[in-house]
Motif scaffolding. Structure first.
Motif, mmCIF file in Angstrom:
data_model
loop_
_atom_site.group_PDB
_atom_site.id
_atom_site.type_symbol
_atom_site.label_atom_id
_atom_site.label_comp_id
_atom_site.label_asym_id
_atom_site.label_seq_id
_atom_site.Cartn_x
_atom_site.Cartn_y
_atom_site.Cartn_z
ATOM 1 N N MET A 42 38.016 -3.921 76.522
ATOM 2 C CA MET A 42 39.252 -4.666 76.328
ATOM 3 C C MET A 42 39.374 -5.109 74.868
ATOM 4 O O MET A 42 40.454 -5.054 74.310
ATOM 5 N N ASN A 43 38.297 -5.559 74.292
ATOM 6 C CA ASN A 43 38.284 -5.991 72.902
ATOM 7 C C ASN A 43 38.625 -4.829 71.976
ATOM 8 O O ASN A 43 39.323 -5.012 70.984
ATOM 9 N N ASN A 44 38.090 -3.626 72.295
ATOM 10 C CA ASN A 44 38.372 -2.454 71.474
ATOM 11 C C ASN A 44 39.861 -2.117 71.525
ATOM 12 O O ASN A 44 40.435 -1.695 70.515
ATOM 13 N N LYS A 45 40.456 -2.287 72.703
ATOM 14 C CA LYS A 45 41.879 -2.000 72.846
ATOM 15 C C LYS A 45 42.697 -2.958 71.985
ATOM 16 O O LYS A 45 43.639 -2.549 71.309
ATOM 17 N N ARG A 46 42.358 -4.242 71.963
ATOM 18 C CA ARG A 46 43.048 -5.225 71.134
ATOM 19 C C ARG A 46 42.888 -4.898 69.656
ATOM 20 O O ARG A 46 43.840 -4.992 68.879
ATOM 21 N N ASN A 47 41.680 -4.528 69.277
ATOM 22 C CA ASN A 47 41.433 -4.181 67.876
ATOM 23 C C ASN A 47 42.244 -2.957 67.468
ATOM 24 O O ASN A 47 42.776 -2.889 66.354
ATOM 25 N N LEU A 48 42.319 -1.978 68.379
ATOM 26 C CA LEU A 48 43.073 -0.762 68.102
ATOM 27 C C LEU A 48 44.560 -1.079 67.958
ATOM 28 O O LEU A 48 45.224 -0.611 67.023
ATOM 29 N N VAL A 49 45.115 -1.906 68.857
ATOM 30 C CA VAL A 49 46.525 -2.302 68.791
ATOM 31 C C VAL A 49 46.773 -3.084 67.498
ATOM 32 O O VAL A 49 47.770 -2.862 66.799
ATOM 33 N N ALA A 50 45.872 -3.980 67.147
ATOM 34 C CA ALA A 50 46.019 -4.761 65.921
ATOM 35 C C ALA A 50 45.992 -3.860 64.696
ATOM 36 O O ALA A 50 46.764 -4.049 63.748
ATOM 37 N N ALA A 51 45.128 -2.866 64.696
ATOM 38 C CA ALA A 51 45.039 -1.941 63.566
ATOM 39 C C ALA A 51 46.315 -1.121 63.432
ATOM 40 O O ALA A 51 46.828 -0.928 62.325
ATOM 41 N N PHE A 52 46.844 -0.622 64.556
ATOM 42 C CA PHE A 52 48.102 0.132 64.515
ATOM 43 C C PHE A 52 49.258 -0.748 64.052
ATOM 44 O O PHE A 52 50.119 -0.320 63.277
ATOM 45 N N THR A 53 49.298 -1.981 64.520
ATOM 46 C CA THR A 53 50.358 -2.907 64.116
ATOM 47 C C THR A 53 50.296 -3.172 62.617
ATOM 48 O O THR A 53 51.319 -3.169 61.930
ATOM 49 N N MET A 54 49.102 -3.389 62.098
ATOM 50 C CA MET A 54 48.923 -3.636 60.668
ATOM 51 C C MET A 54 49.320 -2.406 59.856
ATOM 52 O O MET A 54 49.996 -2.511 58.834
ATOM 53 N N ALA A 55 48.952 -1.208 60.340
ATOM 54 C CA ALA A 55 49.298 0.028 59.643
ATOM 55 C C ALA A 55 50.819 0.222 59.617
ATOM 56 O O ALA A 55 51.388 0.634 58.602
ATOM 57 N N ALA A 56 51.478 -0.087 60.722
ATOM 58 C CA ALA A 56 52.934 0.046 60.782
ATOM 59 C C ALA A 56 53.603 -0.940 59.833
ATOM 60 O O ALA A 56 54.559 -0.596 59.134
ATOM 61 N N ALA A 57 53.097 -2.158 59.761
ATOM 62 C CA ALA A 57 53.666 -3.166 58.862
ATOM 63 C C ALA A 57 53.509 -2.747 57.405
ATOM 64 O O ALA A 57 54.428 -2.897 56.598
ATOM 65 N N VAL A 58 52.367 -2.196 57.061
ATOM 66 C CA VAL A 58 52.127 -1.735 55.689
ATOM 67 C C VAL A 58 53.057 -0.558 55.372
ATOM 68 O O VAL A 58 53.633 -0.468 54.283
ATOM 69 N N ALA A 59 53.239 0.353 56.335
ATOM 70 C CA ALA A 59 54.102 1.513 56.114
ATOM 71 C C ALA A 59 55.555 1.081 55.906
ATOM 72 O O ALA A 59 56.245 1.597 55.026
ATOM 73 N N VAL A 60 56.030 0.126 56.682
ATOM 74 C CA VAL A 60 57.407 -0.357 56.541
ATOM 75 C C VAL A 60 57.566 -1.074 55.204
ATOM 76 O O VAL A 60 58.572 -0.910 54.512
ATOM 77 N N ALA A 61 56.578 -1.842 54.800
ATOM 78 C CA ALA A 61 56.660 -2.570 53.530
ATOM 79 C C ALA A 61 56.689 -1.615 52.347
ATOM 80 O O ALA A 61 57.236 -1.940 51.296
ATOM 81 N N ALA A 62 56.123 -0.433 52.509
ATOM 82 C CA ALA A 62 56.076 0.529 51.416
ATOM 83 C C ALA A 62 57.372 1.315 51.274
ATOM 84 O O ALA A 62 57.574 2.010 50.273
ATOM 85 N N LEU A 63 58.284 1.228 52.253
ATOM 86 C CA LEU A 63 59.549 1.952 52.170
ATOM 87 C C LEU A 63 60.403 1.388 51.045
ATOM 88 O O LEU A 63 60.360 0.193 50.754
#
Length: 100
Positions: free
Chosen positions: A1-22
């Protein structure tokens, strides 16, 4: 369960960085000083719905005719102070020409 949260958090952070770079979109605001805007009350122009014959009987023949163009056919009649737009034989709009 912890790994799933970490994975979701990592994807969310990656998406935020990608949007900020637009690249950011910027709109420019155009302002026209009141003194240079046309005063429609100074020029009598054809009203919407008038026939072409009515326009010509009141203002005479246009200096220039452009069109018809498109479907429905739109024609421009150019007078000294304004341009009349006709659809078939009816006025759909009249606009003042810019003063030089």
């Amino acid at each position: 369960m912890n790994n799933k949260r970490n994975l979701v958090a990592a994807f969310t952070m990656a998406a935020a960085v990608a949007v900020a770079a637009l690249p950011q979109a910027h709109a420019e605001q155009l302002t026209v000083p009141v003194g240079s805007q046309a005063d429609r009350s100074l020029v009598k122009m054809p009203a919407n719905g008038m026939t072409g014959g009515s326009v010509q009987s009141r203002w005479g023949a246009p200096m220039e005719i452009r069109g018809p163009v498109g479907q429905p056919p739109i024609t421009q009649w150019h007078y000294q102070d304004f341009v009349v737009y006709l659809e078939h034989d009816r006025v759909i709009h009249a606009v003042m020409k810019r003063r030089k």
